[in-house]
Design an enzyme around this catalytic site. Sequence first.
Site, PDB file in Angstrom:
ATOM      1  N   LYS A 184      17.826  12.818 -36.587  1.00 47.69           N
ATOM      2  CA  LYS A 184      18.168  12.847 -37.971  1.00 47.69           C
ATOM      3  C   LYS A 184      16.942  12.179 -38.977  1.00 47.69           C
ATOM      4  O   LYS A 184      16.600  11.060 -38.520  1.00 47.69           O
ATOM      5  CB  LYS A 184      19.334  12.547 -38.611  1.00 47.69           C
ATOM      6  CG  LYS A 184      19.928  12.766 -39.719  1.00 47.69           C
ATOM      7  CD  LYS A 184      20.578  14.350 -39.629  1.00 47.69           C
ATOM      8  CE  LYS A 184      21.057  14.719 -40.681  1.00 47.69           C
ATOM      9  NZ  LYS A 184      22.046  15.952 -40.592  1.00 47.69           N
TER      10      LYS A 184
HETATM   11  N1  GLU Z   1      21.443  19.558 -41.409  1.00 50.50           N
HETATM   12  C1  GLU Z   1      22.121  20.553 -40.772  1.00 50.50           C
HETATM   13  C2  GLU Z   1      23.019  19.726 -39.709  1.00 50.50           C
HETATM   14  O1  GLU Z   1      23.317  18.711 -40.225  1.00 50.50           O
HETATM   15  C3  GLU Z   1      21.156  21.588 -39.748  1.00 50.50           C
HETATM   16  C4  GLU Z   1      20.473  21.012 -39.043  1.00 50.50           C
HETATM   17  C5  GLU Z   1      19.248  21.844 -38.309  1.00 50.50           C
HETATM   18  O2  GLU Z   1      19.319  22.859 -38.559  1.00 50.50           O
HETATM   19  O3  GLU Z   1      18.462  21.174 -37.341  1.00 50.50           O
HETATM   20  O4  GLU Z   1      23.574  20.422 -38.893  1.00 50.50           O
END
Ligand code: GLU
Length: 425
Positions: A108
């Site tokens: 993240k």
């Molecule tokens: N931000 C989204 C999540 O928390 C998508 C993450 C992504 O597609 O890598 O799942």
Amino acid sequence: MIFENTFKKFLEVKEFFKNLVGDNKVVEDLFKILEKPQREIKVYLPLKRENGEIEIFEGYRIQHNNFLGPYKGGIRYFPEVSEDEIKTLAFLMTVKCALVNLPLGGAKGGIKVDPKNLSEKELENLSREYVRKIYDFIGPDKDIPAPDVNTNAKIMDWMADEYLKISNSKDIKLKATFTGKSIENNGSEGREEATGKGGEIILERFVEKIGLKKPLTVAIQGFGNVGYNLAKFLYRKNYKLIALSDSKGGIYSEEGFNPELVMECKKERGVIAGCYCVGSVCDIRLGKDISNEELLELDVDILVPAALENVINEKNAEKIKAKIILEMANNPLTEEADEILNKKGVIIIPDILANSGGVTVSYFEILQNLNNEKWSKEKVFEELEKYLSKAFDEVWEIKEKLNVDLRKASFIVALRRIYQRYMLI
Ligand code: GLU
């Protein structure tokens, strides 16, 4: 603190898991490994503001685990971004990708910034600077960022462009360094709606499993990409959306809102308050304004936190009257709230299952970029349904077999995959 609490919930499945696989030592080792991210990157991003002053912003990319494949996860822009929060969300991405059986790990990223205070050009410069700082650590076989809170396709396009520029390449495959790009820039059909669509698929599966009769009443907190799209899909499937909200406040109507009309109204007014759109008309007599706190405490069949984390906590958990909570935001319940609600018999469909549609279509975007393909939206949604239905069925099977709640069952299904790979390393 957030990480510690989230990991505590995860630790609760350790004994179940030991019984399942029978090798206590390896399980202990694996939990020890998963308790720490593999890499934490902290960057300082100088941005020249339009008044000529330099301002320094703090950014993170935390790579939790890559046993199953390249790190994967969004980047959020938010004033309260912290290392602890990003670490927690990176861990949840590892678990989420494993749960849905994607060949991806978890990461993240975030920048501590309120994007509403930046001009478009400043936002672009800041986004590009972030890519320059983390360039060495990302790429289609290393780490693949995506949108998250307050980031979108436009930002991903800038980032992908910056990445290609530094790489001095025009190779489309390198565009797979970022997902959630615009369609014109090799993004995937359906990616924008994917998280909402995934929520619909999981909820429908659940409703069918326990034989609930429609119309079911729903309250959704959050009217961004996730909350809005989920509302749109649920409306089409005959759910009654009696309350909706954005960060400024919410609306309530016993008749049930039409989210597409509410969105049109919100675009005009800037806020959802006052947008009482039921059926095909918007009329002041059709609803009333409510606060975000009131929305969470409504007596509804299904409550959907689709905004930020920890909105349901020890202060309001006792007051929650919903029978089912569909976690579309990441980590919307604190550990205390989770415990209180479980005791009250509220069924919680956990974030890693409920909102996994986004990352699943991100995976399809990677495949399309790497193979130079373009899938139709029908194909994207068809594949999404396959992945999520399988994950749901596996979770359900474990829940029945071990008599655990859906969060624990999801953790176990995900762990099983990470464990199997860990045994091969
Ligand atoms: N931000 C989204 C999540 O928390 C998508 C993450 C992504 O597609 O890598 O799942």
